[in-house]
Design a protein around this motif. Structure first.
Motif, short mmCIF file in Angstrom:
data_model
loop_
_atom_site.label_atom_id
_atom_site.label_comp_id
_atom_site.label_asym_id
_atom_site.label_seq_id
_atom_site.Cartn_x
_atom_site.Cartn_y
_atom_site.Cartn_z
N HIS A 1 0.83 -1.21 0.00
CA HIS A 1 0.00 0.00 0.00
C HIS A 1 0.87 1.25 0.00
O HIS A 1 0.53 2.26 -0.65
CB HIS A 1 -0.91 -0.03 1.23
N ILE B 1 -0.58 8.30 5.04
CA ILE B 1 -1.15 6.96 5.23
C ILE B 1 -1.67 6.78 6.65
O ILE B 1 -2.73 6.18 6.86
CB ILE B 1 -0.11 5.88 4.88
N GLY C 1 -3.83 -2.08 4.27
CA GLY C 1 -2.98 -0.91 4.48
C GLY C 1 -1.98 -1.05 5.59
O GLY C 1 -1.18 -0.14 5.82
#
Length: 456
Positions: free
Chosen positions: A80, A157, A191
């Motif tokens: 990711h 993120i 993720g």
């Protein structure tokens, strides 16, 4: 009506007999004048296209058949992470220049990370396809992964994960998958966790990039207004300019082993305390794989049980009892594993009742089967949804990618619909019985201190 196997040799037109292995081209002329072609290029690069007459746009995707399940310890979250970082600059382009390339022509570009793949894609006017091919090829082959950009994106993120953690429905799904898949890599979040993202080093991300972003892994699919040979030429030029070694004798990486994995679920009830207004409930179990011949049977089962406003869950839980606004069933199928689940969001005080109703509807389906009317309606729903979805070049591009990566089998629309229409009520009941007999995972996210607070 035709189904095309996707081997490492070729078939021509509609003869479908293997030709000389050196002739690495597949051609199928399908509905509406569309033409599906598959070629294996030097380096083992695979290209699948579907030319769609009457379109003015093209959607192209660059696939790497590597996802979160493939990460090793110390690399969790790297797949990711790379999805973000490839937009942050190459040896030729800055992040701004990548964005401007698509904005300047009104195009769209994005990427998606999944459990078993990563895809970088764009939709542009057919006249802008050369630009899209060149830019995405540059991103995939020549990402800089600048240390400063990596640290900036690490924060982005973390915020993305925090956003997901604030969504109780997302939390319910993540916890459900973790328990239904047990300790299998498919149970890990795509993720990664905040702790993993904070800990991962640039060296680990680079190792993942170098290990998997290679010619023999790359699959390029496109649909819309295009010429297959021209697209292949564009791709070869872009990859060569990037310095990739394109050995004419190289072959693609083999597909994943379809042997069903041994999944050990963690059955029973898990309660996750969150200060939210609704209880988010999921009940489910392991299910069939993406290679199972019963995929269409599961689709019909899902449509009857929780696939729309006329489904059993919607009618029983929402329409008749007014217990939930949203309730549905769902499934996911991977190469060697899968799961099936039912969701409902309701008032915390009604959670115990809704849990009972979700389980009871699956049991009723297993015990009593479905009616002829339900079967006919489910088939109509699936047939219409299939055809409408494939009006979009993006959906056709994705269909080619999934076919190449997972099953090695391309189905035209007629074949796909014939398989749906061949499903029987007896097959649906048999699969429902199999699912109903499996150990169930129950996940509840809501304002509950513990399991006892549910009142079960």
């Amino acid at each position: 009506m035709v189904m095309i196997p996707l081997p490492l040799h070729s078939v021509e037109d509609q003869q479908f007999s293997p030709l000389d292995p050196a002739d690495l081209t597949l051609v199928h002329r399908g509905e509406g004048g569309s033409e599906v072609r598959r070629s294996i290029l030097p380096g083992g690069v695979r290209v699948l296209t579907e030319a769609m007459p009457g379109q003015r746009s093209t959607t192209v995707g660059f696939w790497i058949p590597v996802g979160s399940r493939d990460e090793e310890a110390g690399h969790y979250g790297s797949t990711h992470f790379l999805e973000h970082l490839l937009f942050k600059g190459t040896t030729k382009r800055s992040a701004l220049e990548i964005a401007q390339s698509f904005d300047a022509v009104g195009g769209e570009s994005n990427a998606a990370t999944a459990k078993e793949s990563t895809c970088y894609y764009a939709r542009v006017l057919d006249t802008d396809l050369p630009m899209a091919m060149e830019v995405i090829a540059d991103m995939v082959t020549s990402a800089v992964i600048d240390p400063h950009e990596l640290e900036q994106e690490r924060g982005v993120i973390i915020e993305e994960l925090a956003m997901d953690a604030d969504d109780a429905t997302d939390v319910a799904h993540e916890h459900f998958v973790a328990r239904v898949m047990g300790n299998h890599p498919l149970g890990r979040p795509i993720g990664g966790s905040p702790e993993e993202i904070m800990a991962i080093s640039r060296e680990a991300v680079m190792e993942h990039y170098r290990a998997h972003y290679r010619p023999s892994e790359l699959i390029v699919t496109a649909a819309g207004s295009l010429d297959h040979e021209e697209l292949c030429s564009m791709l070869m030029t872009a990859l060569s300019d990037a310095g990739w070694e394109l050995d004419p004798l190289a072959v693609p990486e083999p597909r994943r082993n379809p042997e069903p994995a041994k999944i050990t679920s963690i059955p029973g009830l898990e309660v996750i305390n969150r200060p939210v207004e609704q209880a988010n409930i999921i009940i489910g179990c392991t299910s069939i794989t993406g290679h199972d011949d019963r995929r269409q049977v599961l689709a019909v089962l899902n449509a009857v049980l929780g696939g729309g406003m006329s489904s059993r869950l919607f009618q029983e839980i929402r329409e008749k009892r007014g217990l939930a606004y949203s309730t549905y069933s769902f499934s996911a199928a991977y190469t060697d594993a899968g799961y099936f689940g039912m969701y409902a969001g309701c008032a915390p005080g009604k959670a115990a009742e809704v849990i009972g109703l979700l389980g009871a509807e699956l049991d009723r389906l297993a015990q009593q089967g479905i009616s002829a009317e339900e079967l006919s309606q489910a088939k109509g729903q699936l047939a219409g949804g299939t055809v409408l979805a494939l009006e979009d070049p993006g959906s056709r591009m994705s269909r080619l990618g999934r076919a190449e990566m997972i099953t090695g089998e391309f189905q035209d629309i007629d074949e796909a619909l014939s398989r749906v229409h061949a499903v029987t009520a007896e097959q649906v009941q048999a699969l429902a019985q199999e699912l109903a007999a499996r150990e169930r995972v129950i996940t509840v996210v809501g304002p509950f201190e513990n399991e006892a607070a549910l009142g079960l």
